[in-house]
Design a protein around this motif. Structure first.
Motif, PDB file in Angstrom:
ATOM      1  N   GLU A  82       0.827  -1.204   0.000  1.00 54.58           N
ATOM      2  CA  GLU A  82       0.000   0.000   0.000  1.00 54.58           C
ATOM      3  C   GLU A  82       0.864   1.258   0.000  1.00 54.58           C
ATOM      4  O   GLU A  82       0.531   2.259  -0.649  1.00 54.58           O
ATOM      5  N   ALA A  83       1.971   1.212   0.738  1.00 50.39           N
ATOM      6  CA  ALA A  83       2.887   2.348   0.747  1.00 50.39           C
ATOM      7  C   ALA A  83       3.519   2.538  -0.625  1.00 50.39           C
ATOM      8  O   ALA A  83       3.650   3.668  -1.120  1.00 50.39           O
ATOM      9  N   LEU A  84       3.900   1.437  -1.268  1.00 50.32           N
ATOM     10  CA  LEU A  84       4.496   1.524  -2.607  1.00 50.32           C
ATOM     11  C   LEU A  84       3.480   2.041  -3.631  1.00 50.32           C
ATOM     12  O   LEU A  84       3.821   2.825  -4.514  1.00 50.32           O
ATOM     13  N   ALA A  85       2.227   1.601  -3.489  1.00 49.53           N
ATOM     14  CA  ALA A  85       1.185   2.091  -4.392  1.00 49.53           C
ATOM     15  C   ALA A  85       0.973   3.589  -4.207  1.00 49.53           C
ATOM     16  O   ALA A  85       0.820   4.337  -5.183  1.00 49.53           O
ATOM     17  N   ALA A  86       0.959   4.035  -2.957  1.00 47.68           N
ATOM     18  CA  ALA A  86       0.801   5.467  -2.681  1.00 47.68           C
ATOM     19  C   ALA A  86       1.958   6.262  -3.270  1.00 47.68           C
ATOM     20  O   ALA A  86       1.764   7.348  -3.842  1.00 47.68           O
ATOM     21  N   LEU A  87       3.173   5.706  -3.164  1.00 45.97           N
ATOM     22  CA  LEU A  87       4.342   6.380  -3.733  1.00 45.97           C
ATOM     23  C   LEU A  87       4.208   6.488  -5.253  1.00 45.97           C
ATOM     24  O   LEU A  87       4.532   7.524  -5.850  1.00 45.97           O
ATOM     25  N   GLY A  88       3.715   5.413  -5.878  1.00 47.94           N
ATOM     26  CA  GLY A  88       3.517   5.450  -7.326  1.00 47.94           C
ATOM     27  C   GLY A  88       2.493   6.489  -7.735  1.00 47.94           C
ATOM     28  O   GLY A  88       2.683   7.211  -8.729  1.00 47.94           O
ATOM     29  N   LEU A  89       1.411   6.595  -6.989  1.00 43.91           N
ATOM     30  CA  LEU A  89       0.393   7.613  -7.290  1.00 43.91           C
ATOM     31  C   LEU A  89       0.976   9.010  -7.129  1.00 43.91           C
ATOM     32  O   LEU A  89       0.684   9.917  -7.926  1.00 43.91           O
ATOM     33  N   TYR A  90       1.797   9.184  -6.109  1.00 44.14           N
ATOM     34  CA  TYR A  90       2.450  10.483  -5.884  1.00 44.14           C
ATOM     35  C   TYR A  90       3.299  10.872  -7.098  1.00 44.14           C
ATOM     36  O   TYR A  90       3.203  11.985  -7.614  1.00 44.14           O
ATOM     37  N   TYR A  91       4.107   9.941  -7.589  1.00 41.78           N
ATOM     38  CA  TYR A  91       4.946  10.237  -8.755  1.00 41.78           C
ATOM     39  C   TYR A  91       4.102  10.438 -10.018  1.00 41.78           C
ATOM     40  O   TYR A  91       4.465  11.222 -10.898  1.00 41.78           O
ATOM     41  N   ASN A  92       2.991   9.730 -10.115  1.00 44.19           N
ATOM     42  CA  ASN A  92       2.108   9.890 -11.274  1.00 44.19           C
ATOM     43  C   ASN A  92       1.563  11.309 -11.394  1.00 44.19           C
ATOM     44  O   ASN A  92       1.173  11.738 -12.474  1.00 44.19           O
ATOM     45  N   ASN A  93       1.503  12.005 -10.269  1.00 38.64           N
ATOM     46  CA  ASN A  93       0.960  13.360 -10.255  1.00 38.64           C
ATOM     47  C   ASN A  93       2.025  14.418 -10.529  1.00 38.64           C
ATOM     48  O   ASN A  93       1.751  15.612 -10.364  1.00 38.64           O
ATOM     49  N   GLN A  94       3.227  13.983 -10.909  1.00 35.17           N
ATOM     50  CA  GLN A  94       4.301  14.927 -11.176  1.00 35.17           C
ATOM     51  C   GLN A  94       4.903  14.675 -12.550  1.00 35.17           C
ATOM     52  O   GLN A  94       5.348  13.557 -12.834  1.00 35.17           O
ATOM     53  N   PRO A  95       4.913  15.661 -13.414  1.00 34.19           N
ATOM     54  CA  PRO A  95       5.517  15.491 -14.739  1.00 34.19           C
ATOM     55  C   PRO A  95       6.983  15.076 -14.627  1.00 34.19           C
ATOM     56  O   PRO A  95       7.713  15.549 -13.752  1.00 34.19           O
TER      57      PRO A  95
END
Length: 730
Positions: free
Chosen positions: A379-392
């Protein structure tokens, strides 16, 4: 007189026979009725026990009492010369014969009904019971042949456990138990586990288990119930084979709530043992759940329930619950991970109002803490991926985090969806599509994947597959706004813009605050020339087009500048500047931020509207005399479009931008051919092509160009007429 003769004279034998036949008839009828009603077996067993116990009082009553013209009297009080036992005997014979005829009818009916053999008997899942009940003969609609692949032998769906607690608010707890077991099973190699969204779509439904198995493409189903009272919990679970309803295993667990993780482990491992015995060879590792304080875990489960609902109020409620969970147990990584996800979902680009930059900063604090506590927590890794997805420019980091998350827990369907988005942003649409297809196969009712895969089908000339997907899920989501949105997009793909807009407005009427619904309505407004509404109702990029079409250029520029400053959309600003005579401003905007077009493409990969952005920039460079950058931009556009065509991307908008490309390349004949094909396939844009791309101004006056444009306006006006709108004039 002998005892036997006295029994006959008093009709005791006849009463006994009539009672036994009647009791058997009643039990058989009750068996049929209770099976159809889905009643627990204990009811039938209790009825049989009562009937058996009633036999003795019945024969004693027949011995001690006699029916006379004056009513029932004690046998000892009746004068033998006045006795009518011979008349009563004939009546009892008639009653017995009637009961025997009824018994024969029951046997005949029972033989005609399908039996629980060789998979011929459908079973139903009743939300009020954990025991499948026989149902009537059912004939569900046969899905299309390509959707009828036999389910894998090693496959299972975990249906949401029924909340049997007196408090309906405890439902989140039973859902959480189901989800944790599902997550544990999803980690087992070679075991196909249906996704949460699709499994939970049958919550509260009285559905035929065979139909559920067909929809979810599984051969086994786990169902159960949870009864929570005070600090204790009883969990009942059973594993069922779908095709014949056979119970492979069932068990009940009574535990203290501080042992809830051990219960999850115990149930999951018991299921694995049963599956291993029937399906799998070799040993499986024991499953271990993440430990937390029981009260904090309770709040975490409730928060996840709120997060699934995806609305601003429920997300805000989830944030409060997770804050409380973290205060109780500051070492529980999943709570921090979900808190970071909530912070991102509450940004003004999703479901909330928090500026995206502020949301990113908040989310990072929670996600970093989750990673510090457990760097392997999915879940932490998924959250990290979503965070990066929101940054060009952070797509590679997003892919790395999300790949690891789904490798640890393949059931994290949100992580899979975020992963396909990351691959798409990185310029790997083929990988994105592969993931989408896998997600839809595992979780066919998961809305984001359904929407994305249907968009792919619509944009690759496979709208018929979108139609089949819609029909496949329609029984599970009737009158659902998401389904209306899918139908709207399908109509748009078929150039039926009026019908599409009407479907989109149905979705928006049900969910007026839903961002995708707003965008789908905006697409319909754009394609039917309703620019006034579009300028106020669409997504930001759509509002920019609406303002531009209304010749409100400065307002369009201001909104485009705001979008560019947020980092979310730079293409709209480049397009507005390049096509409004401010080509140098467009060039300056890019070159002040990126030293080369390669750096620009790294930050904003050319997917979706990316090629159009590069084409606008090429026009700006051509207009300012920078031939080298013009050729660079044109070649980047060409590579991106060609890559999309390799995997099948083809739609009228692509014809439009190809026409602009060939116009700027000096190949007017190919440009006209592309425009012709686009209009043939239903292309509708603004009243004039040159209002979209200034490059088309050089084609104005060409008879073929004007004829193509007139045909587009004719189609536009036919759609407007269907909506009762006045025709537009060039």
């Amino acid at each position: 007189m002998s005892l036997f003769e006295e029994l006959k004279r008093r009709n005791v034998i006849r009463v006994g026979i009539a009672y036994l036949v009647g009791a058997w008839l009643l039990a058989q009828a009750a068996d049929l009725v209770l099976d159809v009603m889905g009643a627990p077996d204990i009811i039938l067993r209790s009825l049989v026990a009562i009937l058996a116990l009633g036999f003795i009082p019945a024969v004693i009553f027949a011995w001690a009492f006699e029916l006379t013209p004056e009513g029932i009297k004690r046998e000892s009080e009746v004068n033998r010369t006045e006795s009518i036992t011979n008349v009563t005997a004939k009546k009892l014979d008639y009653v017995t014969i009637g009961l025997l005829i009824g018994a024969i009818a029951i046997v005949a009916v029972d033989r005609m009904l399908p039996q629980n053999k060789m998979g011929s008997e459908p079973f139903s899942h009743d939300s009020s019971s954990v025991i499948p009940a026989q149902a009537g003969i059912q004939n569900p609609e046969t899905p299309p042949d390509h959707l009828k692949a036999a389910p894998p032998a090693k496959s299972i769906a975990v249906l949401p456990f029924v909340n049997m607690s007196s408090d309906p608010e405890q439902e989140y707890f039973s859902d959480g138990i189901s989800e944790e077991i599902l997550n544990a099973l999803a980690k087992v190699k070679d075991l196909n586990v249906a996704g949460r969204t699709s499994s939970f779509a049958f919550k509260g439904e009285n559905q035929d288990l065979r139909q559920i198995g067909e929809t979810l493409n599984v051969q086994h189903i786990l169902e159960g119930s949870v009864r929570k009272s005070g600090n204790t919990v009883r969990i009942t679970a059973q594993l069922i084979k779908v095709d014949d309803g056979y119970h492979l295993w069932s068990e009940s667990y009574d535990r203290e709530l501080d042992d809830v993780f051990a219960i999850q482990d115990e149930i999951a491992n018991a299921i694995l043992q049963q599956l291993k015995a029937h399906l799998m060879a070799g040993e499986q590792e024991a499953l271990v759940a993440t430990r937390a304080d029981s009260q904090a875990y309770d709040l975490y489960l409730l928060a996840k329930q709120r997060i699934y609902e995806r609305s601003r109020p429920t997300l805000e409620a989830a944030a409060e619950l997770l804050d409380k969970a973290i205060a109780i147990d500051s070492n529980y990584a999943p709570a921090y991970a979900q808190r970071g996800i909530v912070a991102l979902l509450l940004s003004d680009e999703d479901y909330g109002t928090t500026p995206i930059k502020q949301a990113l900063a908040q989310a990072k604090l929670y996600i970093d803490q989750a990673m510090r506590l457990d760097p392997e927590d999915p879940e932490a890794l998924a959250a990290l991926g979503l965070y990066y997805n929101n940054q060009p420019g952070k797509t590679e980091e997003a892919i790395a985090a999300l790949e690891k998350a789904v490798s640890i827990n393949p059931n994290l369907v949100n992580a899979s969806n975020w992963l396909q988005a990351a691959y798409g942003s990185a310029g790997h649409p083929e990988k994105s599509i592969q993931i989408l297809q896998e997600v839809v196969e595992r979780d066919p009712l998961y809305r984001p994947a359904l929407g994305n895969i249907s968009s792919y089908y619509n944009n690759t000339g496979q709208a018929d597959k979108t139609a089949e997907l819609i029909e496949r899920v329609r029984p599970s989501m009737p009158n659902d706004p998401f389904l209306f949105r899918l139908e709207a997009d399908l109509h748009y793909a078929k150039a039926e813009y009026a019908k599409g807009l009407m479907a989109a407005e149905k979705a928006l009427a049900i969910q007026p605050d839903n961002y995708p619904n707003q965008g789908t309505v905006g697409q319909g407004l754009l394609s039917t020339g309703q620019y006034e509404r579009l300028a106020s109702e669409g997504h930001p990029w759509q509002r920019i087009i609406g303002l531009w079409a209304l010749d409100r250029v400065e307002e369009a520029t201001l909104l485009a500048q705001q979008q560019a400053d947020s980092g979310n959309d730079i293409g709209s600003l480049i397009g507005v500047l390049a096509n409004s005579g401010r080509q140098q401003a467009a060039v300056d905007f890019v070159e002040q931020r990126w030293a080369s077009l390669q750096e620009l493409e790294d930050a904003y990969p050319l997917l979706g509207n990316g090629p159009a952005m590069m084409l606008d920039l090429a026009y700006a460079y051509a207009s300012t005399g920078n031939e080298e950058r013009f050729q660079d931009a044109m070649s980047r556009y060409r590579r991106a479009v060609d890559k999309g065509k390799i995997i099948g991307f083809q739609n009228p908008f692509l014809n439009l931008i190809e026409a602009a490309y060939f116009t700027m390349s000096g190949d007017s004949q190919t440009a006209l051919a592309e425009l012709q094909k686009g209009v043939d396939d239903g292309l509708v844009v603004a009243a004039k092509f040159a209002d979209i791309w200034a490059a088309f101004k050089q084609l104005e006056g060409d008879p073929e160009f004007e004829a193509i444009q007139a045909r587009m306006i004719e189609h536009l006006n036919s759609e407007r007429a269907e909506l009762g709108l006045e025709p537009m004039l060039i």
